[in-house]
Design an enzyme around this catalytic site. Structure first.
Site, mmCIF file in Angstrom:
data_model
loop_
_atom_site.group_PDB
_atom_site.id
_atom_site.type_symbol
_atom_site.label_atom_id
_atom_site.label_comp_id
_atom_site.label_asym_id
_atom_site.label_seq_id
_atom_site.Cartn_x
_atom_site.Cartn_y
_atom_site.Cartn_z
ATOM 1 N N GLU A 12 -4.380 3.580 6.465
ATOM 2 C CA GLU A 12 -4.316 3.340 5.020
ATOM 3 C C GLU A 12 -5.038 4.485 4.310
ATOM 4 O O GLU A 12 -4.637 4.937 3.235
ATOM 5 C CB GLU A 12 -4.982 1.996 4.695
ATOM 6 C CG GLU A 12 -4.884 1.629 3.234
ATOM 7 C CD GLU A 12 -5.347 0.198 2.955
ATOM 8 O OE1 GLU A 12 -5.083 -0.715 3.778
ATOM 9 O OE2 GLU A 12 -5.976 -0.012 1.910
ATOM 10 N N ARG A 39 0.833 -1.220 0.000
ATOM 11 C CA ARG A 39 0.000 0.000 0.000
ATOM 12 C C ARG A 39 0.864 1.264 0.000
ATOM 13 O O ARG A 39 0.556 2.248 0.670
ATOM 14 C CB ARG A 39 -0.929 0.046 1.211
ATOM 15 C CG ARG A 39 -1.843 -1.108 1.355
ATOM 16 C CD ARG A 39 -2.900 -1.183 0.254
ATOM 17 N NE ARG A 39 -3.868 -2.207 0.581
ATOM 18 C CZ ARG A 39 -3.739 -3.483 0.219
ATOM 19 N NH1 ARG A 39 -2.713 -3.870 -0.506
ATOM 20 N NH2 ARG A 39 -4.652 -4.367 0.561
ATOM 21 N N SER A 97 -10.512 -0.531 4.051
ATOM 22 C CA SER A 97 -9.744 -0.739 5.285
ATOM 23 C C SER A 97 -9.185 0.599 5.772
ATOM 24 O O SER A 97 -8.545 1.316 4.998
ATOM 25 C CB SER A 97 -8.589 -1.709 5.034
ATOM 26 O OG SER A 97 -9.117 -2.978 4.740
HETATM 27 C C1 FAD Z 1 -15.475 -0.848 -0.255
HETATM 28 C C2 FAD Z 1 -14.024 -0.532 -0.473
HETATM 29 C C3 FAD Z 1 -13.122 -1.572 -0.641
HETATM 30 C C4 FAD Z 1 -11.758 -1.294 -0.855
HETATM 31 N N1 FAD Z 1 -10.903 -2.340 -1.020
HETATM 32 C C5 FAD Z 1 -9.592 -2.091 -1.249
HETATM 33 C C6 FAD Z 1 -8.665 -3.183 -1.444
HETATM 34 O O1 FAD Z 1 -9.012 -4.344 -1.447
HETATM 35 N N2 FAD Z 1 -7.365 -2.865 -1.647
HETATM 36 C C7 FAD Z 1 -6.918 -1.573 -1.676
HETATM 37 O O2 FAD Z 1 -5.716 -1.367 -1.885
HETATM 38 N N3 FAD Z 1 -7.766 -0.538 -1.482
HETATM 39 C C8 FAD Z 1 -9.086 -0.754 -1.274
HETATM 40 N N4 FAD Z 1 -9.952 0.286 -1.076
HETATM 41 C C9 FAD Z 1 -9.445 1.655 -1.033
HETATM 42 C C10 FAD Z 1 -9.495 2.410 -2.381
HETATM 43 O O3 FAD Z 1 -10.499 1.892 -3.209
HETATM 44 C C11 FAD Z 1 -8.164 2.299 -3.100
HETATM 45 O O4 FAD Z 1 -7.114 2.826 -2.309
HETATM 46 C C12 FAD Z 1 -8.177 3.026 -4.441
HETATM 47 O O5 FAD Z 1 -6.983 2.732 -5.131
HETATM 48 C C13 FAD Z 1 -8.329 4.537 -4.294
HETATM 49 O O6 FAD Z 1 -8.422 5.090 -5.604
HETATM 50 P P1 FAD Z 1 -9.046 6.513 -5.845
HETATM 51 O O7 FAD Z 1 -8.972 6.785 -7.312
HETATM 52 O O8 FAD Z 1 -10.391 6.621 -5.216
HETATM 53 O O9 FAD Z 1 -7.990 7.436 -5.094
HETATM 54 P P2 FAD Z 1 -8.269 8.659 -4.064
HETATM 55 O O10 FAD Z 1 -8.962 8.075 -2.884
HETATM 56 O O11 FAD Z 1 -8.969 9.754 -4.782
HETATM 57 O O12 FAD Z 1 -6.806 9.080 -3.734
HETATM 58 C C14 FAD Z 1 -5.983 8.276 -2.900
HETATM 59 C C15 FAD Z 1 -4.623 8.966 -2.747
HETATM 60 O O13 FAD Z 1 -3.962 8.943 -4.015
HETATM 61 C C16 FAD Z 1 -3.621 10.270 -4.431
HETATM 62 N N5 FAD Z 1 -3.808 10.282 -5.888
HETATM 63 C C17 FAD Z 1 -4.929 9.959 -6.587
HETATM 64 N N6 FAD Z 1 -4.695 10.019 -7.904
HETATM 65 C C18 FAD Z 1 -3.389 10.407 -8.045
HETATM 66 C C19 FAD Z 1 -2.547 10.664 -9.169
HETATM 67 N N7 FAD Z 1 -2.989 10.533 -10.421
HETATM 68 N N8 FAD Z 1 -1.258 11.034 -8.950
HETATM 69 C C20 FAD Z 1 -0.783 11.170 -7.675
HETATM 70 N N9 FAD Z 1 -1.542 10.963 -6.570
HETATM 71 C C21 FAD Z 1 -2.822 10.593 -6.752
HETATM 72 C C22 FAD Z 1 -4.608 11.174 -3.700
HETATM 73 O O14 FAD Z 1 -4.083 12.507 -3.564
HETATM 74 C C23 FAD Z 1 -4.728 10.443 -2.362
HETATM 75 O O15 FAD Z 1 -3.617 10.721 -1.529
HETATM 76 C C24 FAD Z 1 -11.316 0.039 -0.882
HETATM 77 C C25 FAD Z 1 -12.232 1.094 -0.711
HETATM 78 C C26 FAD Z 1 -13.582 0.813 -0.519
HETATM 79 C C27 FAD Z 1 -14.539 1.960 -0.345
#
Ligand code: FAD
EC number: 1.3.1.98
Length: 250
Positions: A240, A121, A170
């Site tokens: 996380e 992560r 998480s």
């Molecule tokens: C029901 C549920 C289940 C989940 N299961 C998992 C799982 O199994 N495994 C897991 O790893 N995660 C899981 N997650 C967490 C989440 O889905 C992941 O971390 C996902 O990758 C976040 O993507 P996002 O586009 O929403 O990023 P955001 O939440 O919008 O951003 C996350 C971080 O990344 C940065 N960021 C975003 N895009 C960029 C970019 N292009 N360049 C630089 N920085 C950037 C943001 O500034 C922030 O710090 C889960 C979430 C939910 C709600």
């Protein structure tokens, strides 16, 4: 943004961020329009940061390429998943990356994925470095086997994470060799609530919004969990979920 000295952050799908009740005084940049996808050669997919994880999984499935099935149940964008090195089922995003394309100070840089510093992560990004795209290197697969894997992951999620309330997945990372959900459960927090923020009965590493929760409720609840786990186990749980913005002092 830099020349204007404005604070900024990149927002992907917003699935892994908790923004303070006082908001974020700066600019939130969404890359959702940067969402192209192509296959430059057999076994390779170039995906831009704003594409959704589901789009990438579907694209790979259509091309009968295997290696990204784990991503199918992770909500968010390719850029978000890369920048936190999202993962599941023992696999993670960066392991599949041949080339990572980022932008820093207005310049595009291309790096071999395996030369970047990443782990559980975690992807090391320089200050102000933005993920704009990646080229994934995948193996040839059979449609039926890929479909079966996707279905088994989908079923696993339904069984283990039918949470029923808004959440960010998480909340804490798993400490080395331990499971955060178990530490939280053993510390007695299953079903524990602060304001509208509740430790899920179904998965104790999911902190959910029962309705009307403030960001401060989540921070207070998370702080109590961290304190208790530290006292009981001598382990410092690490978030996380990315926490940003302003939290009003009460
Ligand atoms: C029901 C549920 C289940 C989940 N299961 C998992 C799982 O199994 N495994 C897991 O790893 N995660 C899981 N997650 C967490 C989440 O889905 C992941 O971390 C996902 O990758 C976040 O993507 P996002 O586009 O929403 O990023 P955001 O939440 O919008 O951003 C996350 C971080 O990344 C940065 N960021 C975003 N895009 C960029 C970019 N292009 N360049 C630089 N920085 C950037 C943001 O500034 C922030 O710090 C889960 C979430 C939910 C709600």
């Amino acid at each position: 943004m830099r020349s204007l000295s404005l604070p900024y952050f990149i927002i992907g799908g917003g699935f892994n961020v908790l923004v303070g009740d006082g908001g974020f005084r700066g600019v939130a940049i969404s890359l959702k329009e940067l969402n192209g996808m192509e296959s430059p050669s057999r076994g390779r997919i170039r995906a831009e940061a704003g594409a959704t994880n589901q789009h990438l999984v579907n694209y790979a499935t259509d091309k009968e390429l295997t290696g990204l099935e784990f991503l199918s149940c992770i909500p968010g964008t390719v850029g978000g998943a890369l920048s936190v090195n999202a993962g599941a089922h023992g696999r993670s995003m960066m392991e599949q990356v041949e080339t990572l394309i980022t932008m820093r100070d207005g310049r595009i840089c291309e790096n071999e994925g395996r030369k970047r510093n990443f782990g559980y992560r975690y992807l090391e990004l320089e200050a102000g470095e933005i993920v704009v795209a990646a080229v994934f290197s995948l193996s040839e697969g059979k449609a039926e086997a890929i479909g079966e894997k996707l279905e088994s992951y989908r079923r696993h999620r339904l069984e283990s994470q039918k949470i029923g309330y808004p959440n960010a997945g998480s909340f804490f990372k798993n400490p080395e060799g331990r499971q955060a959900w178990r530490l939280i459960d053993e510390a007695g927090f299953r079903g524990f609530q602060v304001g509208g923020a509740l430790v899920s009965q179904i998965h104790t590493n999911f902190l959910v919004n029962r309705g009307g929760a403030s960001a401060a409720d989540f921070i207070t609840l998370a702080g109590m969990i961290k304190q208790k786990v530290l006292e009981r186990n001598g382990i410092v749980l690490q978030e996380e979920v990315r926490i940003l913005g302003e939290f009003e002092q009460k």
